[in-house]
Motif scaffolding. Structure first.
Motif, PDB file in Angstrom:
ATOM      1  N   MET A  38      -3.413 -15.969  -0.442  1.00  0.00           N
ATOM      2  CA  MET A  38      -4.483 -17.157  -0.896  1.00  0.00           C
ATOM      3  C   MET A  38      -4.681 -18.228  -2.113  1.00  0.00           C
ATOM      4  O   MET A  38      -3.793 -17.724  -2.912  1.00  0.00           O
ATOM      5  CB  MET A  38      -6.395 -17.102  -0.546  1.00  0.00           C
ATOM      6  N   LYS A  39      -4.178 -19.626  -1.792  1.00  0.00           N
ATOM      7  CA  LYS A  39      -3.764 -20.272  -2.497  1.00  0.00           C
ATOM      8  C   LYS A  39      -5.489 -20.576  -3.963  1.00  0.00           C
ATOM      9  O   LYS A  39      -5.259 -20.537  -5.241  1.00  0.00           O
ATOM     10  CB  LYS A  39      -2.987 -21.469  -2.538  1.00  0.00           C
ATOM     11  N   SER A  40      -6.289 -20.830  -3.127  1.00  0.00           N
ATOM     12  CA  SER A  40      -7.293 -20.813  -3.828  1.00  0.00           C
ATOM     13  C   SER A  40      -8.615 -21.144  -2.877  1.00  0.00           C
ATOM     14  O   SER A  40      -8.557 -20.860  -1.690  1.00  0.00           O
ATOM     15  CB  SER A  40      -7.491 -22.573  -4.223  1.00  0.00           C
ATOM     16  N   CYS A  41      -9.853 -21.369  -3.692  1.00  0.00           N
ATOM     17  CA  CYS A  41     -11.340 -20.667  -3.068  1.00  0.00           C
ATOM     18  C   CYS A  41     -12.135 -21.830  -3.263  1.00  0.00           C
ATOM     19  O   CYS A  41     -12.356 -21.399  -4.706  1.00  0.00           O
ATOM     20  CB  CYS A  41     -11.335 -19.488  -2.558  1.00  0.00           C
ATOM     21  N   GLU A  42     -12.694 -22.918  -3.211  1.00  0.00           N
ATOM     22  CA  GLU A  42     -13.510 -23.136  -4.383  1.00  0.00           C
ATOM     23  C   GLU A  42     -14.755 -24.418  -3.158  1.00  0.00           C
ATOM     24  O   GLU A  42     -15.311 -23.858  -2.080  1.00  0.00           O
ATOM     25  CB  GLU A  42     -12.609 -25.084  -3.764  1.00  0.00           C
ATOM     26  N   ARG A  43     -15.726 -24.030  -4.376  1.00  0.00           N
ATOM     27  CA  ARG A  43     -17.224 -24.136  -3.442  1.00  0.00           C
ATOM     28  C   ARG A  43     -17.111 -25.706  -2.868  1.00  0.00           C
ATOM     29  O   ARG A  43     -16.898 -26.990  -3.713  1.00  0.00           O
ATOM     30  CB  ARG A  43     -18.586 -24.037  -4.284  1.00  0.00           C
ATOM     31  N   VAL A  44     -17.666 -25.874  -1.757  1.00  0.00           N
ATOM     32  CA  VAL A  44     -18.384 -26.483  -0.836  1.00  0.00           C
ATOM     33  C   VAL A  44     -19.426 -27.380  -1.260  1.00  0.00           C
ATOM     34  O   VAL A  44     -20.046 -28.580  -1.692  1.00  0.00           O
ATOM     35  CB  VAL A  44     -17.553 -26.872   0.195  1.00  0.00           C
ATOM     36  N   CYS A  58     -11.008 -21.891   1.454  1.00  0.00           N
ATOM     37  CA  CYS A  58     -10.152 -21.605   1.373  1.00  0.00           C
ATOM     38  C   CYS A  58      -8.758 -21.940   1.503  1.00  0.00           C
ATOM     39  O   CYS A  58      -8.716 -22.682   2.851  1.00  0.00           O
ATOM     40  CB  CYS A  58     -10.075 -20.097   2.150  1.00  0.00           C
ATOM     41  N   VAL A  59      -7.916 -22.069   0.766  1.00  0.00           N
ATOM     42  CA  VAL A  59      -6.337 -22.657   1.537  1.00  0.00           C
ATOM     43  C   VAL A  59      -5.584 -21.902   1.425  1.00  0.00           C
ATOM     44  O   VAL A  59      -5.260 -21.240   0.009  1.00  0.00           O
ATOM     45  CB  VAL A  59      -5.898 -24.081   0.374  1.00  0.00           C
ATOM     46  N   THR A  60      -4.863 -21.122   2.324  1.00  0.00           N
ATOM     47  CA  THR A  60      -3.442 -19.841   2.013  1.00  0.00           C
ATOM     48  C   THR A  60      -2.359 -20.667   3.091  1.00  0.00           C
ATOM     49  O   THR A  60      -2.099 -22.683   2.846  1.00  0.00           O
ATOM     50  CB  THR A  60      -4.399 -18.310   3.431  1.00  0.00           C
ATOM     51  N   SER A  61      -1.510 -20.189   2.025  1.00  0.00           N
ATOM     52  CA  SER A  61       0.227 -20.489   1.991  1.00  0.00           C
ATOM     53  C   SER A  61       0.495 -20.416   3.944  1.00  0.00           C
ATOM     54  O   SER A  61       0.548 -20.030   4.235  1.00  0.00           O
ATOM     55  CB  SER A  61       1.034 -19.681   1.380  1.00  0.00           C
ATOM     56  N   GLY A  62       0.654 -21.787   4.493  1.00  0.00           N
ATOM     57  CA  GLY A  62       1.218 -21.303   5.495  1.00  0.00           C
ATOM     58  C   GLY A  62       1.597 -21.870   6.475  1.00  0.00           C
ATOM     59  O   GLY A  62       3.103 -21.423   5.854  1.00  0.00           O
ATOM     60  N   GLU A  64       6.218 -22.124   7.565  1.00  0.00           N
ATOM     61  CA  GLU A  64       6.995 -23.978   7.303  1.00  0.00           C
ATOM     62  C   GLU A  64       6.425 -24.330   6.232  1.00  0.00           C
ATOM     63  O   GLU A  64       6.875 -25.148   6.120  1.00  0.00           O
ATOM     64  CB  GLU A  64       7.162 -24.208   8.984  1.00  0.00           C
ATOM     65  N   GLY A  65       5.978 -24.025   5.494  1.00  0.00           N
ATOM     66  CA  GLY A  65       5.325 -24.981   3.801  1.00  0.00           C
ATOM     67  C   GLY A  65       4.262 -25.309   3.614  1.00  0.00           C
ATOM     68  O   GLY A  65       3.590 -26.394   2.618  1.00  0.00           O
ATOM     69  N   SER A  66       3.651 -25.764   4.420  1.00  0.00           N
ATOM     70  CA  SER A  66       2.048 -26.286   5.158  1.00  0.00           C
ATOM     71  C   SER A  66       1.366 -25.341   5.043  1.00  0.00           C
ATOM     72  O   SER A  66       1.507 -24.112   5.104  1.00  0.00           O
ATOM     73  CB  SER A  66       1.900 -26.702   6.044  1.00  0.00           C
ATOM     74  N   ASP A  67       0.466 -25.840   4.368  1.00  0.00           N
ATOM     75  CA  ASP A  67      -0.489 -24.647   4.098  1.00  0.00           C
ATOM     76  C   ASP A  67      -1.824 -25.146   4.758  1.00  0.00           C
ATOM     77  O   ASP A  67      -2.389 -25.926   5.681  1.00  0.00           O
ATOM     78  CB  ASP A  67      -1.826 -25.849   2.247  1.00  0.00           C
ATOM     79  N   SER A  68      -2.892 -23.764   5.348  1.00  0.00           N
ATOM     80  CA  SER A  68      -3.992 -23.550   5.672  1.00  0.00           C
ATOM     81  C   SER A  68      -5.441 -23.598   5.195  1.00  0.00           C
ATOM     82  O   SER A  68      -5.307 -23.012   4.565  1.00  0.00           O
ATOM     83  CB  SER A  68      -2.982 -22.002   7.355  1.00  0.00           C
ATOM     84  N   PHE A  69      -6.015 -24.264   6.304  1.00  0.00           N
ATOM     85  CA  PHE A  69      -7.087 -24.043   5.435  1.00  0.00           C
ATOM     86  C   PHE A  69      -8.319 -23.891   6.476  1.00  0.00           C
ATOM     87  O   PHE A  69      -8.351 -23.688   7.493  1.00  0.00           O
ATOM     88  CB  PHE A  69      -7.899 -25.512   4.525  1.00  0.00           C
TER      89      PHE A  69
END
Length: 154
Positions: A38-44, A58-62, A64-69
């Protein structure tokens, strides 16, 4: 009528005290500190402190270089039982429709250790319970290692 959701849980030992681990995992907006990849986790939305109805992104490293959220809403907290539940409200990840989970920390038999349990349900989307539990178990093992490292620095 039986639920069409795939339900399961995985559990592992964390070599750190329950209260220390709970303090770390119960910080709803701080999951990026211990969740593997997980790269980041922010309050919405919601209060800065955890509270039912709080929403995080929350954003994770996906692949092939794309991020997942994932956008997740806190739906229950029980500090006395060291548990909280959340549900996924939006994501770009395949296979997580209807995802809801509970994180629970409990005492282990060995003094100074605790157990971390991750219970979940989601729409099956072609996944077997065994494959899903194997995936979650591997992630949980990495979570435990991250939590042990964080706990040792507190």
């Amino acid at each position: 009528m039986a639920s069409s959701k795939l339900q399961g849980s995985v559990e592992t030992k964390v070599m750190a005290p329950l209260e220390v681990v709970w303090k770390i995992v119960s910080e709803f907006y701080e999951s990026h500190k211990w969740f593997p990849g997980m790269k980041s986790c922010e309050r919405v939305e919601g209060a800065p402190e955890k509270g039912v109805g709080s929403v995080r992104r929350c954003v994770t490293s996906g692949q092939e270089g794309s991020d997942s959220f994932g956008v997740e809403e806190l739906i229950a907290v029980d500090d006395s039982k060291h548990s909280y539940s959340y549900r996924l409200t939006d994501t770009n990840m395949q296979g997580f429709d209807g995802y809801q989970a509970t994180i629970k920390v409990s005492e282990a038999k060995e003094a100074g250790n605790c157990l971390l349990k991750w219970s979940f349900e989601l729409d099956p989307a072609g996944h077997s319970k065994e494959d899903t539990e194997a995936l979650f178990s591997s992630i949980l093992t990495a979570m435990a290692k991250n939590l042990e490292q964080l706990a040792s620095s507190q």
